[in-house]
Design an enzyme around this catalytic site. Structure first.
Site, PDB file in Angstrom:
ATOM      1  N   HIS A  98      42.803  38.719 121.982  1.00 37.36           N
ATOM      2  CA  HIS A  98      41.489  38.780 122.625  1.00 37.36           C
ATOM      3  C   HIS A  98      41.685  38.685 124.135  1.00 37.36           C
ATOM      4  CE1 HIS A  98      41.264  34.449 123.674  1.00 37.36           C
ATOM      5  NE2 HIS A  98      41.856  34.241 122.517  1.00 37.36           N
ATOM      6  N   GLY A 109      40.994  22.695 122.711  1.00 39.66           N
ATOM      7  CA  GLY A 109      40.368  23.985 122.430  1.00 39.66           C
ATOM      8  C   GLY A 109      39.854  24.074 121.014  1.00 39.66           C
TER       9      GLY A 109
END
Length: 559
Positions: free
Chosen positions: A14, A164
């Site tokens: 991504h 994260g």
């Protein structure tokens, strides 16, 4: 010597990107693939068009490249997947290299992140803190970087300690994608504003931290991409379960547009935000201690958390591309660092020129026969803004990174809180989401707490002053902060000139600034993109290069 840095599949799946530097380490061009192919975040897309743009900017071909630097250790994550570098390059980048293949250099992910921040910074020595979902084997690392010396890894934490992952879990619990963490951060501000009490889910002690959710053995060691994916799914599921137990629900009770009214949703967002803020504050202090440097650089996806960045003491630097697209830059610089540290932060304006090529893809039309054009006049644009009009700007080379920095921006005068509502409506965004303000450095010192470098790229929240709340309520969030940008010199000529004209007229020289893109779209890149977005949105005017365009139907009524 030419070095192309990339964030590319199969590891960088991504925010794919490409960056070209020369043999002195100077950045020639940089683009995220989404800007070229118009697919947000470019999931699983190779950065072919971004790479082609970089090569064209330098006037070279793929056969001229000496090195392709990848911001991941692909050999660890995908062992035996590729027979040789030729097969890897075809899969990852997709350029035609002719008969001369470049050398492929695989740079560990966190090393690439760290380099992207330090070498872009004005510092000659700094501690660098990298925090993201995960690299190959780690989720947080501390480095020491110094001009003329090899980077030194000081400390690392495993994937199971991933901030994260904890934030991804909150974002998905709220119904967002993990790529929409900015929404989670915006929603968390409602918890701060209301004084919401949250459970502390991190234990801080002796330069270390331990998260409350750790479903796997801490020492996960080296793993393949498939094993990491399984660990990610397990850990995120465990975090989502913890959030559900805290609020007594499996998800929000209200629709996305009303999440700020949902106490459970606000509590989950604020709980995740506090985990990040508490831990990053401690790690920042540890980074300074271990590196022996007061200057601090941040990188990794968590470094996009403006609210956290704004709580840290300076000197502090975050690059315009701290997320995964930035490893294209960092990987190239790990091969060839800049020969001379200029002491000036990296310019973000490294992308496509609005007057350049449209790209090899099928581009939107650049026909303007349905619009009313006039020559660009700063006084006219200023008058439109003072009438309450909302406009867009597309000039010069595009900024890189997720923040529009006044060369691909929507702008308005933020003198009422209602401006926030109008612009959110124009952009088809949730009404609880905030906007940022832009001004000159001297006036910014009066509007909000000072940030030495964060406000260059709109990467740090700052508390608005009494004056800021009075003159620019449209860019002050519910918790009393804004995410400011300051413009130096002619970095963004039109917006800078408008700010100067407002000041000349005795009007507070501050504007609302947000990205020029429709819902679900990347920031506009080319003339065709800008015209298509202008037609699709209820905007009043468009500054395109050196021309001013308005819709023939006149657009919205002025307020």
């Amino acid at each position: 010597m030419w070095i192309l840095g990339v964030n590319a599949p199969p590891t960088g799946w991504h925010d794919t990107a490409a960056c070209l530097i020369d043999g002195t380490g100077e950045v020639i061009a940089f683009s995220e693939e989404e800007r070229c192919n118009r697919v947000r975040h470019s999931l699983y897309r190779k950065p072919r068009e971004a790479a082609r743009f970089c090569l064209e900017q330098a006037g070279i071909t793929a056969a001229d490249l000496d090195v392709v630097a990848v911001g991941w250790d692909t050999e660890q994550l995908y062992p035996q997947r590729f027979a040789d570098d030729a097969e890897f390059l075809a899969f990852a980048v997709g350029l035609d290299f002719g008969g001369r293949l470049p050398e492929v250099v695989r740079v560990p992910h966190h090393a690439a992140h760290a380099a992207s921040s330090f070498y872009a910074s004005p510092f000659a020595k700094a501690g660098v803190l990298v925090i993201d979902g995960h690299g190959e084997n780690e989720s947080s690392t501390i480095w020491t970087f110094e001009d003329g010396a090899e980077p030194r890894l000081e400390r690392s934490w495993p994937r199971t300690s991933s901030l994260g992952y904890a934030y991804d879990a909150a974002s998905t619990w709220l119904g967002f994608s993990f790529l929409n963490a900015g929404k989670t951060m915006g929603l968390a501000a409602y918890g701060r504003a209301r004084g919401t009490a949250v459970e502390s889910l991190v234990d801080l002690a002796a330069d270390d931290f331990r998260l409350a959710v750790a479903p796997l053995a801490e020492n996960t060691g080296r793993a393949t991409a498939e094993e990491i994916r399984e660990q990610y799914d397990t850990t995120v599921a465990a975090w989502r379960g913890r959030y559900s137990r805290i609020v007594g629900a499996e998800g929000p009770t209200m629709a996305e547009g009303r999440l700020a009214e949902d106490p459970k949703a606000v509590l989950v967002a604020y709980t995740a935000q506090r985990i990040v803020e508490e831990t990053v504050t401690a790690l920042a202090a540890t980074t300074r201690k271990l590196s022996g440097a007061d200057a601090l650089c941040l990188a990794g996806g968590v470094a996009l958390n403006c609210s956290t960045n704004g709580t840290l003491p300076g000197p502090l630097y975050v690059p315009p591309v701290p997320h995964d697209a930035g490893v294209a830059l960092g990987a190239a610089w790990m091969v060839c660092p800049p020969r001379q540290h200029t002491g000036r932060p990296l310019t973000p304006y490294l992308g496509t020129d609005i007057d350049g090529r449209a790209g090899s893809r099928t581009a939107p039309s650049t026909d303007t026969s349905d619009l009313s054009p006039t020559d660009l006049d700063v006084a006219t644009v200023t008058a439109l803004l003072l009438e309450g009009r909302i406009g867009a700007v597309a000039q010069g080379r595009a900024e890189v990174g997720p923040r529009a920095l006044c060369r691909r921006s929507i702008i308005a005068v933020p003198d009422t809180a209602e401006v926030n509502t109008w612009v959110n409506t124009v952009k088809d965004r949730e009404q609880w989401r905030p906007f940022a303000g832009v001004t000159r450095p001297e006036y910014g010192a009066k509007l909000w707490e000072q940030q030495e470098h964060l406000s260059r790229y709109m990467l740090g929240a700052a508390r608005a002053t009494e004056l800021g709340r009075a003159v620019a309520p449209g860019v002050v969030h519910v918790d009393g902060t804004t995410r400011p940008q300051v413009l130096h010199g002619d970095e963004a000529p039109l917006v800078g000139a408008v700010l100067d004209e407002l000041e000349r007229q005795g009007v507070p020289p501050v504007l609302l600034n947000t990205s020029f893109n429709g819902k679900g779209e990347p920031i506009v890149n080319t003339r065709g993109d800008a015209l298509a977005a202008f037609r699709a949105m209820d905007l009043d005017f468009l500054v395109l290069g050196e021309a001013l365009f308005r819709k023939k139907d006149g657009g919205r009524a002025a307020r």
